[in-house]
Scaffold this motif. Structure first.
Motif, mmCIF file in Angstrom:
data_model
loop_
_atom_site.group_PDB
_atom_site.id
_atom_site.type_symbol
_atom_site.label_atom_id
_atom_site.label_comp_id
_atom_site.label_asym_id
_atom_site.label_seq_id
_atom_site.Cartn_x
_atom_site.Cartn_y
_atom_site.Cartn_z
ATOM 1 N N MET A 45 -35.954 13.850 -25.083
ATOM 2 C CA MET A 45 -36.608 13.741 -26.981
ATOM 3 C C MET A 45 -37.976 13.335 -26.803
ATOM 4 S SD MET A 45 -32.423 13.667 -28.461
ATOM 5 C CE MET A 45 -33.130 13.371 -30.726
ATOM 6 N N PRO A 46 -38.410 13.993 -28.258
ATOM 7 C CA PRO A 46 -39.991 12.516 -28.544
ATOM 8 C C PRO A 46 -39.676 11.636 -29.373
ATOM 9 C CG PRO A 46 -39.696 14.972 -29.901
ATOM 10 C CD PRO A 46 -38.207 14.528 -28.612
ATOM 11 N N THR A 47 -40.154 10.413 -28.551
ATOM 12 C CA THR A 47 -40.140 9.308 -29.919
ATOM 13 C C THR A 47 -41.082 9.283 -31.283
ATOM 14 O OG1 THR A 47 -42.001 8.360 -28.777
ATOM 15 C CG2 THR A 47 -39.640 7.856 -27.706
ATOM 16 N N GLY A 48 -40.682 9.137 -32.040
ATOM 17 C CA GLY A 48 -41.196 8.536 -32.885
ATOM 18 C C GLY A 48 -41.200 9.678 -33.776
ATOM 19 N N GLY A 49 -42.227 10.444 -35.225
ATOM 20 C CA GLY A 49 -42.290 12.284 -35.717
ATOM 21 C C GLY A 49 -41.696 11.338 -37.138
ATOM 22 N N SER A 50 -41.047 12.244 -37.373
ATOM 23 C CA SER A 50 -40.531 12.955 -38.667
ATOM 24 C C SER A 50 -39.080 11.954 -38.604
ATOM 25 C CB SER A 50 -40.239 14.159 -39.157
ATOM 26 O OG SER A 50 -39.153 14.614 -38.213
ATOM 27 N N PRO A 51 -38.662 11.589 -39.925
ATOM 28 C CA PRO A 51 -37.473 10.891 -40.310
ATOM 29 C C PRO A 51 -36.212 11.682 -39.454
ATOM 30 C CG PRO A 51 -38.530 10.899 -42.075
ATOM 31 C CD PRO A 51 -39.244 11.412 -41.161
ATOM 32 N N GLU A 52 -36.331 12.826 -39.840
ATOM 33 C CA GLU A 52 -35.064 13.870 -38.793
ATOM 34 C C GLU A 52 -35.293 13.966 -37.263
ATOM 35 O OE1 GLU A 52 -33.745 17.867 -38.625
ATOM 36 O OE2 GLU A 52 -35.456 17.876 -40.442
ATOM 37 N N ARG A 53 -36.346 13.805 -36.744
ATOM 38 C CA ARG A 53 -36.448 13.032 -35.521
ATOM 39 C C ARG A 53 -35.695 11.631 -34.996
ATOM 40 N NH1 ARG A 53 -39.312 16.561 -31.587
ATOM 41 N NH2 ARG A 53 -40.777 18.520 -32.556
ATOM 42 N N VAL A 54 -36.470 11.011 -35.841
ATOM 43 C CA VAL A 54 -35.574 9.237 -35.301
ATOM 44 C C VAL A 54 -34.846 9.572 -35.442
ATOM 45 C CG1 VAL A 54 -36.028 7.233 -36.239
ATOM 46 C CG2 VAL A 54 -38.067 8.042 -36.100
ATOM 47 N N GLU A 55 -33.951 10.150 -36.431
ATOM 48 C CA GLU A 55 -32.011 10.183 -36.718
ATOM 49 C C GLU A 55 -31.858 10.536 -35.066
ATOM 50 O OE1 GLU A 55 -28.246 10.122 -37.821
ATOM 51 O OE2 GLU A 55 -30.295 8.714 -38.315
ATOM 52 N N GLN A 56 -31.989 11.954 -35.327
ATOM 53 C CA GLN A 56 -31.208 12.179 -34.131
ATOM 54 C C GLN A 56 -31.267 11.291 -32.984
ATOM 55 O OE1 GLN A 56 -33.516 15.551 -33.506
ATOM 56 N NE2 GLN A 56 -33.048 17.178 -35.213
ATOM 57 N N ARG A 57 -32.822 10.760 -32.484
ATOM 58 C CA ARG A 57 -32.600 10.317 -31.794
ATOM 59 C C ARG A 57 -31.327 9.188 -31.558
ATOM 60 N NH1 ARG A 57 -35.932 9.963 -27.278
ATOM 61 N NH2 ARG A 57 -35.172 7.211 -26.984
ATOM 62 N N LEU A 58 -31.807 8.544 -32.677
ATOM 63 C CA LEU A 58 -30.387 7.234 -33.024
ATOM 64 C C LEU A 58 -28.946 7.593 -32.960
ATOM 65 C CD1 LEU A 58 -31.743 5.855 -36.268
ATOM 66 C CD2 LEU A 58 -32.001 4.868 -33.993
ATOM 67 N N SER A 59 -28.752 8.932 -32.821
ATOM 68 C CA SER A 59 -27.465 9.403 -33.161
ATOM 69 C C SER A 59 -27.513 9.942 -31.115
ATOM 70 C CB SER A 59 -27.923 11.022 -33.788
ATOM 71 O OG SER A 59 -28.068 11.287 -34.974
#
Length: 271
Positions: A151-165
């Motif tokens: 998964m890419p780091t940073g980016g949109s809030p949705e991407r950030v939330e996906q990593r945190l999930s």
């Protein structure tokens, strides 16, 4: 688990409530809408309809179309939801089977691959919870790690939330394994991932309460493994999480019970 699937591919929630409008011929969109409607009122007919639409999508889209793997992944999740509802073993077997097929048929570079891996990992975690099969939790941990790797780091809030999930999911799987193996290294890693997921989640985020409780669980695991100094932190996390859970939330009773147990342990051990 990660709330990866909370956003519909379709823009209309009204179609979900009406069991999808006839003009919407995109089966994945129909399946998503029905799933979201099921999440709101838990009508099993909506869940069955969502499964049927996803099965149609598997037939409609050829294997080399990324939507084919997406439909398989949806079936993995939907059969897991069915398992959670009815506890019928064939649903869990189907969930794992569809999840494996989704991962195996994903095309190189498919941006949805982490989603498919996460869905399979969650199904395998359910297998472990049901059977205590160690290979299942090991595979779930490996899949969650793989999600984070690609998964890419940073980016949109949705991407950030996906990593945190995914970090939160990994923490939960590690906690399951660490509690049984009584391995401090595994439990500490679970706590580290849970802490990162919580610390980067805004206080007004809908997952904030769950991540407080997740970290509390990881600290409790350490406390029960011979480190009672973590009991205070565990109590704080559970208490804060309980305050944030809305009245009537299905998790409240379990959190209250765990909090009472932690307070009892603190009195017994003087921490």
């Amino acid at each position: 688990m990660a709330r990866w699937f909370g956003k519909s591919r379709s823009s209309s929630h009204d179609k979900a409530e009406a069991a999808a409008e006839p003009e919407n011929l995109e089966p994945l969109g129909v399946s998503d809408d029905l799933r979201l409607a099921y999440g709101r009122n838990h009508d099993p007919k909506l869940l069955r309809g969502s499964i049927q639409a996803a099965e149609l999508a598997v037939q409609v889209y050829p294997v080399n179309d990324i939507r084919h793997a997406a439909a398989l992944s949806s079936l993995c999740m939907l059969h897991r939801l069915s398992w959670e509802r009815d506890r019928e073993a064939p649903d869990l077997v189907k969930a794992v089977d569809y999840g494996r097929r989704a991962v195996d048929t994903s095309r190189p570079g498919d941006p949805e691959l982490p989603r498919h891996m996460s869905s399979l990992a969650t199904a395998l975690q359910e297998v472990y919870d049901s059977t205590q099969d160690e290979e299942s939790i090991d595979e779930a941990i490996a899949l969650y790690r793989g999600c984070l790797d690609i998964m890419p780091t940073g980016g949109s809030p949705e991407r950030v939330e996906q990593r945190l999930s995914q970090k939160s999911n990994l923490a939960n799987s590690l906690l399951r394994k660490g509690r049984v193996s009584r391995d401090d290294d595994i439990l500490n890693e679970a706590a580290e991932h849970a802490f990162v997921a919580l610390s980067e989640t805004p206080a007004d985020h809908p997952m904030h309460a769950a991540r407080l409780i997740n970290l509390g669980g990881a600290l409790l695991g350490l406390a029960q493994n011979g480190h009672p100094e973590h009991l205070s932190g565990s109590e704080d996390m559970y208490a804060c999480g309980l305050r944030e859970l809305p009245a009537g939330h299905p998790a409240r009773a379990g959190v209250e019970q765990t909090l009472t147990m932690i307070r009892g342990l603190r009195r017994q051990r003087g921490y």
